[in-house]
Motif scaffolding. Structure first.
Motif, PDB file in Angstrom:
ATOM      1  N   UNK A   1       2.275  14.763   4.745  1.00 54.76           N
ATOM      2  CA  UNK A   1       1.726  16.099   4.482  1.00 54.76           C
ATOM      3  C   UNK A   1       0.944  16.024   3.177  1.00 54.76           C
ATOM      4  N   UNK A   2      -0.231  16.620   3.150  1.00 50.59           N
ATOM      5  CA  UNK A   2      -1.000  16.715   1.911  1.00 50.59           C
ATOM      6  C   UNK A   2      -0.929  18.151   1.434  1.00 50.59           C
ATOM      7  N   UNK A   3       0.105  18.434   0.672  1.00 57.48           N
ATOM      8  CA  UNK A   3       0.302  19.804   0.217  1.00 57.48           C
ATOM      9  C   UNK A   3       0.610  20.697   1.399  1.00 57.48           C
ATOM     10  N   UNK A   4      -0.217  21.690   1.595  1.00 61.58           N
ATOM     11  CA  UNK A   4      -0.016  22.623   2.712  1.00 61.58           C
ATOM     12  C   UNK A   4      -0.969  22.320   3.856  1.00 61.58           C
ATOM     13  N   UNK A   5      -1.596  21.154   3.800  1.00 63.66           N
ATOM     14  CA  UNK A   5      -2.584  20.814   4.816  1.00 63.66           C
ATOM     15  C   UNK A   5      -1.936  20.685   6.183  1.00 63.66           C
ATOM     16  N   UNK A   6      -2.527  21.323   7.145  1.00 64.53           N
ATOM     17  CA  UNK A   6      -2.098  21.199   8.540  1.00 64.53           C
ATOM     18  C   UNK A   6      -3.352  20.846   9.339  1.00 64.53           C
ATOM     19  N   UNK A   7      -3.319  19.908  10.232  1.00 72.62           N
ATOM     20  CA  UNK A   7      -2.115  19.178  10.651  1.00 72.62           C
ATOM     21  C   UNK A   7      -1.790  18.033   9.696  1.00 72.62           C
ATOM     22  N   UNK A   8      -0.595  17.401   9.973  1.00 73.79           N
ATOM     23  CA  UNK A   8      -0.202  16.212   9.204  1.00 73.79           C
ATOM     24  C   UNK A   8      -1.184  15.080   9.477  1.00 73.79           C
ATOM     25  N   UNK A   9      -1.263  14.159   8.509  1.00 71.17           N
ATOM     26  CA  UNK A   9      -2.237  13.093   8.629  1.00 71.17           C
ATOM     27  C   UNK A   9      -1.557  11.732   8.698  1.00 71.17           C
ATOM     28  N   UNK A  10      -2.262  10.807   9.354  1.00 73.81           N
ATOM     29  CA  UNK A  10      -1.809   9.429   9.469  1.00 73.81           C
ATOM     30  C   UNK A  10      -2.515   8.626   8.391  1.00 73.81           C
ATOM     31  N   UNK A  11      -1.710   7.986   7.513  1.00 73.89           N
ATOM     32  CA  UNK A  11      -2.282   7.304   6.362  1.00 73.89           C
ATOM     33  C   UNK A  11      -1.838   5.852   6.317  1.00 73.89           C
ATOM     34  N   UNK A  12      -2.734   4.992   5.794  1.00 73.50           N
ATOM     35  CA  UNK A  12      -2.493   3.559   5.694  1.00 73.50           C
ATOM     36  C   UNK A  12      -2.715   3.138   4.253  1.00 73.50           C
ATOM     37  N   UNK A  13      -1.781   2.302   3.740  1.00 71.86           N
ATOM     38  CA  UNK A  13      -1.914   1.743   2.396  1.00 71.86           C
ATOM     39  C   UNK A  13      -1.996   0.233   2.528  1.00 71.86           C
ATOM     40  N   UNK A  14      -2.920  -0.408   1.807  1.00 75.16           N
ATOM     41  CA  UNK A  14      -3.166  -1.828   1.968  1.00 75.16           C
ATOM     42  C   UNK A  14      -2.870  -2.576   0.674  1.00 75.16           C
ATOM     43  N   UNK A  15      -2.031  -3.615   0.782  1.00 74.78           N
ATOM     44  CA  UNK A  15      -1.700  -4.448  -0.377  1.00 74.78           C
ATOM     45  C   UNK A  15      -2.962  -5.078  -0.962  1.00 74.78           C
ATOM     46  N   UNK A  16      -3.852  -5.522  -0.077  1.00 76.26           N
ATOM     47  CA  UNK A  16      -5.053  -6.228  -0.528  1.00 76.26           C
ATOM     48  C   UNK A  16      -5.981  -5.324  -1.311  1.00 76.26           C
ATOM     49  N   UNK A  17      -5.784  -4.028  -1.205  1.00 70.89           N
ATOM     50  CA  UNK A  17      -6.635  -3.084  -1.929  1.00 70.89           C
ATOM     51  C   UNK A  17      -5.832  -2.329  -2.980  1.00 70.89           C
ATOM     52  N   UNK A  18      -4.832  -3.016  -3.557  1.00 73.71           N
ATOM     53  CA  UNK A  18      -4.040  -2.400  -4.612  1.00 73.71           C
ATOM     54  C   UNK A  18      -3.182  -1.262  -4.112  1.00 73.71           C
ATOM     55  N   UNK A  19      -2.820  -1.291  -2.849  1.00 75.91           N
ATOM     56  CA  UNK A  19      -2.018  -0.243  -2.218  1.00 75.91           C
ATOM     57  C   UNK A  19      -2.712   1.113  -2.279  1.00 75.91           C
ATOM     58  N   UNK A  20      -4.046   1.061  -2.204  1.00 79.77           N
ATOM     59  CA  UNK A  20      -4.791   2.320  -2.113  1.00 79.77           C
ATOM     60  C   UNK A  20      -4.546   2.937  -0.748  1.00 79.77           C
ATOM     61  N   UNK A  21      -4.229   4.223  -0.744  1.00 78.23           N
ATOM     62  CA  UNK A  21      -3.894   4.918   0.494  1.00 78.23           C
ATOM     63  C   UNK A  21      -5.130   5.580   1.077  1.00 78.23           C
ATOM     64  N   UNK A  22      -5.355   5.371   2.378  1.00 74.45           N
ATOM     65  CA  UNK A  22      -6.481   5.984   3.079  1.00 74.45           C
ATOM     66  C   UNK A  22      -5.945   6.673   4.320  1.00 74.45           C
TER      67      UNK A  22
END
Length: 988
Positions: free
Chosen positions: A409-430
């Motif tokens: 959940x991003x705050x009160x954002x609806x709908x919920x989102x599917x997010x990926x974090x990558x070790x190779x990119x410093x665990x930046x979440x997208x």
């Protein structure tokens, strides 16, 4: 549409109106169809990430993950309908080698489509079926047996296996199925095995103030106590075994106190718990939660409120590193505010525990600290780039530790989102901007690594290993992607020799550990496309295989037939065989031939059944598992079919009675042929007779049941009835004939004429019947015969048939005379020498009765009391010539040496057994005897000394014999290790 390129697919669960799973490709945004499942918690991903197993309404389903032009999907579905009604099947997991799928009640071979259920001892008691590293062996915890498919390898298999697949926590040697004496300090509080193959005990504890709850009637009282003692050191217990075969149990101290005490400064109290061990086995991680104690304003109940957390890594030498969670903006290390770090991790099934710590080289380490609703780690803490790092609710990690994925959940954002974090990119979440509703979705894992053609040229990646430690000779399997068809595999800086590699495919490498390989090191795969060095580390440790006396004894169930069975015991030579008092089989360390081949005796079975017994050698024991069959072990040679447990040395007379062979010795057992097998059956306790004689035409047996002080009863037995329960033989009778005159105790028949003999008034007497025993006349006393008349024998002389009768003193053993009684009742006292025989004179009937055979006036009489066999030719007998002479046979030298006899009516051959074991026979001429050679040839070298013999209805010989050890070097008259006496059956 916003996507993110990762090498793999996201396995999602949806729980709205019903439970489903689906695949989503983050690189394209495409989603597979929905697949119905009972529970997302039961979904299992194979070690190479290529297959998914789940439970639906039809049972367990296993499917392969693919990506084609339309997107990801599950194909090649295999449904195991036989699991549909199994009560507990929710917790699915793959064996470390990826060849079996395990559920709570059993396991499946997905390639052969075979299901192996665990024993259903308690269907309401759900337990994990434990997997064993490096193999597809499984411990069924319904009865704690280690199984290799349909074979039982060991019983009593409690606890966790070591990382090299050898020992379980309570001491079972998994590799050989052996059980040592429990190692010191190894008990219920011991944590799972360390990566390098040892056991460890890293104790949890409390420091400072803590809350104690006490029940007081209907209420609970809370009080505060304090402990300021230093934490106890951890201990590592080596699983190595010394050459002597005794468990060494070497213990190594892992210092904890000095490393943990500096972190015990926050709050009023602290709880500390072991969270995991680094893959190299050199660093143990502890989580610490500091708290203050507060009183609830409404209930006044005391509670601990977390105020700080810490992660501490402690190496074997006591050096440490750590940080407080407040430096990362988090109050405590415990998930969900729980006061005990690792409390929720304790809910993780044991098979997932080794993956709770991930190492990436250069000290970068991540430790799992929380799990999601499905029991999978989703929060991690540790060091990245040398700095403290926290990934709270970062999601499911890919097998290589490269990517994390979750629905957030991003705050009160609806709908919920599917997010990926990558070790190779410093665990930046997208987060993905895809047109799907994730309101009821969760990420279960990352699957199908290597399925995206866009990564085909990338370097190889390791996803999983079948074991973290391996002893020389054991197989290690490395799972991953883009291995190609050849390359190099390294342990640390050393390449694994190509000669040790047994399999190399694009997704799997298998090799055999060798003693020359490094003691430990991270695995790396190198191909023309690159190597896996910069990824998550998978360490492999070389261990020492536990040495037991059973190392080369084959595992699995041994088939046993009746008789002596060859056993492969490898190099085992010294052991005890524990059978818990039963006599179904016999085995000892002396039951081997001169070449060292071992044999076990089994008594056979009416229907196939399975059981086990225990071998003990030194400090080790091992269960052996058997399947008892219904045939002989080897029908081409002599076999023991029943062991004698009486006092040795008592001969047996074996006789054919109404078609059944019966030992007339002390036990009176029947020996009944059932196809190949011989079934010993006890006689019924209801059948007790004082005298027996076969009916003249062989249609029955006359039985006299003595009645002290009353007339004895005369019965005609016509057959046998074998009762299954209890197992016994019972006589079947025709209508009772009559009662004998008082004092009469023995009978014989010639046509319709029957004679009964005994005594009246202290002298011999007899009574005659002309209607085949329906009625008898009054007894005729013979005043000249003191004592009693005994043992009437029917003789067909040339002048006519008559009865030969012996006399003996009253109520005492002896032989006082020989007489004749004609069919019309005339008594004739014969003259001549008495045979060197004796008749029993006790109140009880003789266990071994007098035995005779008659042919056209020629008579053989065996007196078991004196071991004498005599012959007389009475073919020319007449009342005028009343002289009789006796000849000792087989020869004069055999006087008092015949211990048993057998008469084969079919061939009219009489057999005599001498006390030295010699068997002699006479057929056409009963005065001419020859030695018989039965060619005794037992698998176990044995000197066979017959003590009784008979021929069964199928033509085979049954021999009751004394057995002596005939192996090289055995002293004369040494009893056989099998048994001192046994019944033997001749070859088919």
């Amino acid at each position: 549409m916003q996507t993110t390129p990762i090498d793999g697919l996201l396995l999602l669960s949806y729980n709205s109106a019903s439970e489903h799973i689906a695949l989503l490709d983050p690189s394209t945004g495409k989603m597979s169809p929905m697949y119905a499942t009972r529970s997302a918690a039961g979904v299992a991903i194979s070690p190479d990430s290529s297959r998914v197993a789940y439970v639906d309404d039809f049972g367990i389903t296993i499917a392969r993950v693919v990506v084609n032009g339309s997107g990801p999907m599950l194909v090649e579905e295999k449904k195991f309908a036989q699991t549909r009604n199994i009560m507990s099947q929710w917790t699915l997991r793959w064996t470390p080698d990826g060849r079996r799928l395990v559920f709570d009640d059993g396991f499946i071979d997905p390639d052969q489509e075979i299901l192996y259920p665990c024993p259903d001892l308690d269907p309401l008691r759900v337990r994990y079926a434990t997997v064993v590293p490096g193999s597809h062996d499984v411990v069924c915890q319904t009865n704690y047996t280690l199984r290799r498919d349909d074979q039982i390898i060991a019983s009593g298999a409690f606890g966790f296996p070591t990382s090299d697949g050898q020992l379980l926590q309570n001491g079972t040697v998994v590799a050989h199925g052996a059980q040592p004496v429990p190692l010191p300090e190894v008990g219920a509080s011991t944590v799972p095995a360390l990566p390098e193959g040892s056991f460890a005990n890293f104790p949890p504890g409390v420091h400072g103030k803590y809350i104690v709850e006490e029940a007081a009637g209907f209420v609970t009282l809370y009080k505060v106590e304090e402990n300021l003692g230093a934490p106890a050191d951890g201990s590592v217990i080596s699983t190595g075994v010394e050459v002597s075969g005794a468990s060494s149990g070497a213990s190594e101290t892992w210092p904890l106190a000095e490393a943990l005490m500096p972190w015990f400064t926050d709050g009023e109290g602290r709880r500390f718990t072991h969270l995991g061990t680094s893959p190299d086995g050199e660093e143990v991680f502890y989580g610490i939660v500091s708290y203050v104690i507060e009183s609830d304003l409404i209930t006044n109940v005391l509670r601990a409120t977390p105020v700080e957390g810490a992660l501490v890594g402690i190496r074997r030498d006591g050096t440490s590193r750590g940080f407080r969670t407040s430096t990362l903006g988090r109050t405590t290390i415990a998930g969900g505010g729980l006061p005990d770090p690792g409390e929720r991790l304790n809910q993780i099934p044991p098979h997932l525990m080794p993956g709770l710590v991930m190492s990436f080289g250069n000290g970068d380490t991540l430790v799992a600290i929380d799990i999601d609703i499905n029991g999978r780690p989703d929060s991690w803490i540790g060091w990245r780039g040398g700095e403290p790092w926290l990934g709270e609710r970062i999601g499911m990690v890919s097998p290589d530790g490269r990517d994390f994925a979750t629905v957030v959940d991003e705050g009160t954002t609806v709908p919920r989102k599917l997010c990926v974090s990558r070790i190779s990119e410093g665990l930046r979440t997208q987060c993905l901007d895809v047109p799907y509703d994730f309101t009821h979705a969760r990420v279960l894992g990352i699957v199908g690594v290597g399925s995206d053609a866009g990564y085909a040229g990338d370097a190889p990646r390791i996803l999983h290993t079948s074991r973290a430690a391996a002893y020389p000779g054991s197989t290690v399997e490395v799972f991953g992607v883009r291995f190609g068809q050849s390359g190099e595999l390294f342990i640390g800086d050393m390449a694994v020799p190509q000669s040790a590699i047994t399999e190399w495919t694009d997704r799997r490498i298998a090799f055999v550990m060798d003693a020359a390989m490094p003691p430990e090191g991270p695995l790396m795969v190198r191909t023309d496309a690159g190597d896996s060095a910069s990824q998550r580390e998978f360490w492999l440790h070389r261990t020492t295989q536990v040495q037991t006396p059973f190392d080369d004894v084959p595992t699995g169930r041994v088939a046993l037939g009746q008789g002596l069975n060859a056993l492969d015991l490898g190099s085992l030579t010294e052991f005890e065989f524990q059978t818990e008092g039963h006599r179904r089989w016999v085995l000892s360390q002396d039951m081997h031939d001169d070449e060292g081949h071992y044999y076990a005796y089994a008594e056979g079975a009416s229907e196939t059944y399975q059981d086990s017994a225990r071998l003990v050698s030194g400090d080790y024991s091992r269960e052996m598992f058997f399947e008892h069959g219904t045939g002989l072990s080897d029908g081409s040679r002599w076999q023991p079919v029943a062991l004698q447990y009486r006092q040795p040395g008592q001969p047996t007379i074996i006789a054919r009675e109404l078609g059944e062979l019966r030992a007339l010795g002390p036990n009176g057992r029947f020996m009944i042929p059932l196809d190949e097998r011989v079934l010993p059956v006890e006689p019924s306790t209801q059948d007790r007779w004082s005298f027996s004689r076969p009916v003249e035409d062989g249609s029955g047996i006359w039985r006299v049941r003595e009645n002290r002080g009353f007339p004895s009863r005369l019965l005609l037995q016509t057959g046998w009835n074998r009762i299954e329960q209890p197992p016994e033989m019972r006589a079947e009778y025709a209508q009772e004939v009559t009662s004998l005159p008082i004092g009469m105790s023995a009978v014989e028949q010639a046509g319709d004429v029957m004679i009964a003999t005994g005594s009246v008034g202290g002298v011999g007497a007899y009574a005659m019947s002309s209607d085949r025993g329906a009625t008898f006349g009054e007894p005729v006393a013979v005043p000249t015969v003191a004592g009693q008349l005994r043992e009437p024998i029917r003789v067909h002389a040339s002048s006519g048939t008559f009865f030969l009768v012996f006399s003996s003193p009253a109520n005492s053993a002896g032989l006082s005379g020989v007489h004749a009684i004609t069919l019309d009742g005339t008594f004739i006292e014969l003259v001549g020498d008495l045979p060197n025989g004796q008749l029993g004179g006790g109140l009880a009937p003789d266990i071994r009765p007098l035995t005779y055979a008659e042919r056209e006036g020629e008579v053989l009489v065996y007196f078991p009391q004196t071991n004498v066999l005599v012959r007389s030719d009475l073919s020319g007998f007449s009342p005028a010539a009343n002289t009789v002479s006796w000849e000792v046979v087989p020869s004069a030298a055999a006087d008092e040496q015949v211990v048993s006899v057998y008469y084969d009516e079919d061939s009219q051959t009489f057999y005599a057994l001498l006390d030295d074991g010699t068997v002699m026979s006479a057929s056409e001429d009963w005065s001419a005897w020859s030695v018989e050679d039965f060619g005794f040839d037992l698998a176990l070298p044995t000197q066979v000394v017959p003590r009784g013999l008979g021929r069964m209805s199928d033509g085979r010989w049954l021999i009751e014999a004394r057995l002596f050890d005939a192996r090289a070097g055995a002293a004369p008259q040494t009893p056989s290790p099998l048994r001192q006496e046994a019944f033997l059956v001749s070859p088919l």
